[in-house]
Scaffold this active site. Structure first.
Site: not given
Ligand code: NAP
Ligand code: MG
Length: 487
Positions: A261, A295
């Protein structure tokens, strides 16, 4: 009293007085207990509205991930063989306990993440409980959900979630996994780990068998270690498109099902025949709900050219009435931006929009709190499709307003994005709703409403917004091995 003789009322402050039971330090939740991390490392989690440290939280390394996966695997045998009605009872108990401590958890969510208390209280918590209630109902009906199949759990599920709906995302992922007889290792986001840890307390209170759910706090490396662990048999990820792509690469050579997602740049299309006041409310909730940290935020608004002037005027007026400030005040509409890093990104994109020639409308000039991360709700007009603000996900309270003349043009422009998470259509004509909604490239299309969620309704995207669904019967599927009964 104003010159026109009407009294202008203002709200008195209405701060939330409940204080959750917050520890100074939190361990990792492995095998039913909070334990010190093998890594010996920890990090602090901060209240983005004040900049104050709330607590220190353990950071899980590869050895901790290994321990958690082994605990989840060991618990899996008994959990998957438990009578489905007994599994359902645990889910019901979790849901009821969440309702009982909803107020404290809502405050904790707001303190750790910055969202207004009215949203954590009225949206996140009720929906989190609803997901456990809903999935409790499925636990003993899986063979009817997928006729002709013998549904079996996959085993240990690795789940990685972002910071915008921390508890809700945890519920959204854990509830279907457990209902289907799987066990879980979940990693919350680094900036919002607390409600997942308090959910672990709920698991202890309802005597969920140890190891069935393990919560590992940490940064991106912890998430990567979960993805890489050979004992993990399914990965569910919600977060950015870039990280999602990396996970897909990491799993390319392994037989591990994945649901993603990811991000979005969702269009909201308003036709001239729409109920304008209702559409303005929908656009407001679509982009300024949760500071735009959604998102599926309706971040691109397409308004039919003939009504753009009154529509923009109504939008400005409504925007001017939004209250920005202390997220723990019950009158607040727009709270704090989740992290300094996210605020920097939003500010850079807003500056980019101005440099590219779009016109910024930002009229709420109440003073912002001196500490913490804040961004006023705003919107741009004069936006060209080529502008960065019209193409890139901002993940903040920033809307791009554009116009169209024909339904075909609206559709073409709405679909002209790599993303495909959600969309909104506003019109009085049912036939137009069906024509447009059917042709929009989006996982979810709301008609004459926006940002409505229900545990029974599948949610997920297409194109660069990911694949797989969460919620509803569709959301069970990724958590099951579906062998045909005749096989
Ligand atoms: P993110 O940086 O991708 O982080 C999401 C999660 O993944 C966090 O727990 C993060 O840990 C972890 N993570 C980071 N690098 C990783 C890696 N290499 N391998 C595995 N896990 C890893 O995203 P975010 O900044 O937290 O959230 C914002 C994004 O999420 C936006 O683009 C938004 O659109 C998207 N989002 C989508 C939905 C949906 O349902 N489609 C819902 C909510 C959010 P850390 O927090 O420690 O970095
Ligand atoms: Mg925090």
């Amino acid at each position: 009293m104003s010159n026109s003789g009407t009294i202008e009322w203002d709200y008195a402050p209405a701060p939330e007085r409940i204080r959750p039971d917050i520890s100074d330090e939190y361990g990792l939740f492995i095998d039913g207990a909070f334990v010190e991390p093998e890594s010996g490392e920890s990090f602090k989690t901060v209240n983005p509205a004040t900049g104050q440290t709330i607590a220190r939280v353990a950071s899980a390394g590869a050895a901790d991930v290994d321990k958690a996966v082994k605990a989840a695997k060991a618990a899996g045998g008994k959990w998957s063989r438990l009578k489905p009605t007994e599994r359902a009872k645990f889910l019901f108990r979790i849901a009821r306990r969440l309702q009982e401590c909803a107020r404290e958890l809502a405050v904790l969510e707001t303190m750790d993440g910055g969202k207004p208390i009215c949203e954590s209280r009225d949206v996140d918590l009720p929906l989190a409980a609803q997901h456990f209630f809903y999935h409790a109902g499925w636990a003993d009906k899986l063979q009817w959900a997928f006729p002709g199949c013998t549904p079996r759990p996959r085993g240990v599920c690795g789940q990685i979630i972002p910071w915008n709906f921390p508890l809700l995302m945890a519920a959204w992922k854990i509830a279907p996994a457990l209902a289907c007889g799987n066990t879980v290792v979940l990693k919350p986001a680094e900036t919002t780990p607390l409600t997942a840890l308090h959910l672990a307390r709920v698991f202890q209170e309802v005597d969920l068998p140890p190891g069935v759910v393990n919560i590992l706090t940490g940064a991106g490396e912890t998430g990567a270690a979960i993805v890489d662990h050979p004992g993990v048999k399914k990965i569910a990820f919600t977060g950015s498109t870039d990280v999602g792509r990396g996970i897909m690469h990491a799993l390319a050579s392994r037989d591990v099902p994945l649901t993603l997602e990811l991000g979005g740049k969702s269009p909201n299309i308003v036709f001239a025949d729409a109920a304008i006041d209702q559409a303005v409310e929908g656009v407001v909730s679509g982009i300024w709900f949760n500071q735009g940290h959604v998102c599926c935020a309706g971040s691109r608004l397409f308004v039919e050219e003939s009504i753009v002037e009154p529509f923009v005027a109504a939008l400005r007026e409504r925007m001017g009435r939004l209250r920005v400030g202390d997220p723990l005040d019950k009158n607040t509409d727009v709270g704090a931006i989740n992290s300094r890093e996210q605020l920097n990104r939003i500010e850079a994109l807003v500056a980019c929009g101005q440099e590219e020639g779009a016109i910024l409308h930002e009229i709420n000039d109440d003073p912002l709190p001196k500490r913490g991360n804040w961004h006023r709700p705003c919107f741009f007009t004069g936006v060209e499709p080529s502008h960065v603000i019209a193409r890139e996900e901002i993940f903040g309270p920033v809307l791009s307003v554009m116009t169209f003349r024909t339904p075909q043009e609206a559709l073409r422009r709405a679909n002209s994005t790599p993303y495909g998470l959600a969309a909104g259509v506003w019109t009085d004509k049912g036939s137009k709703v069906f024509d447009i909604a059917g042709a929009l490239e989006a996982g979810v299309v709301w008609c004459n409403t926006y940002n409505k969620f229900d545990a029974a309704s599948p949610f997920g995207g297409c194109k660069a917004s990911g694949f797989g669904r969460e919620g509803g019967r569709h959301g069970l599927r990724p958590y099951l091995n579906l062998r045909s009964s005749g096989a």
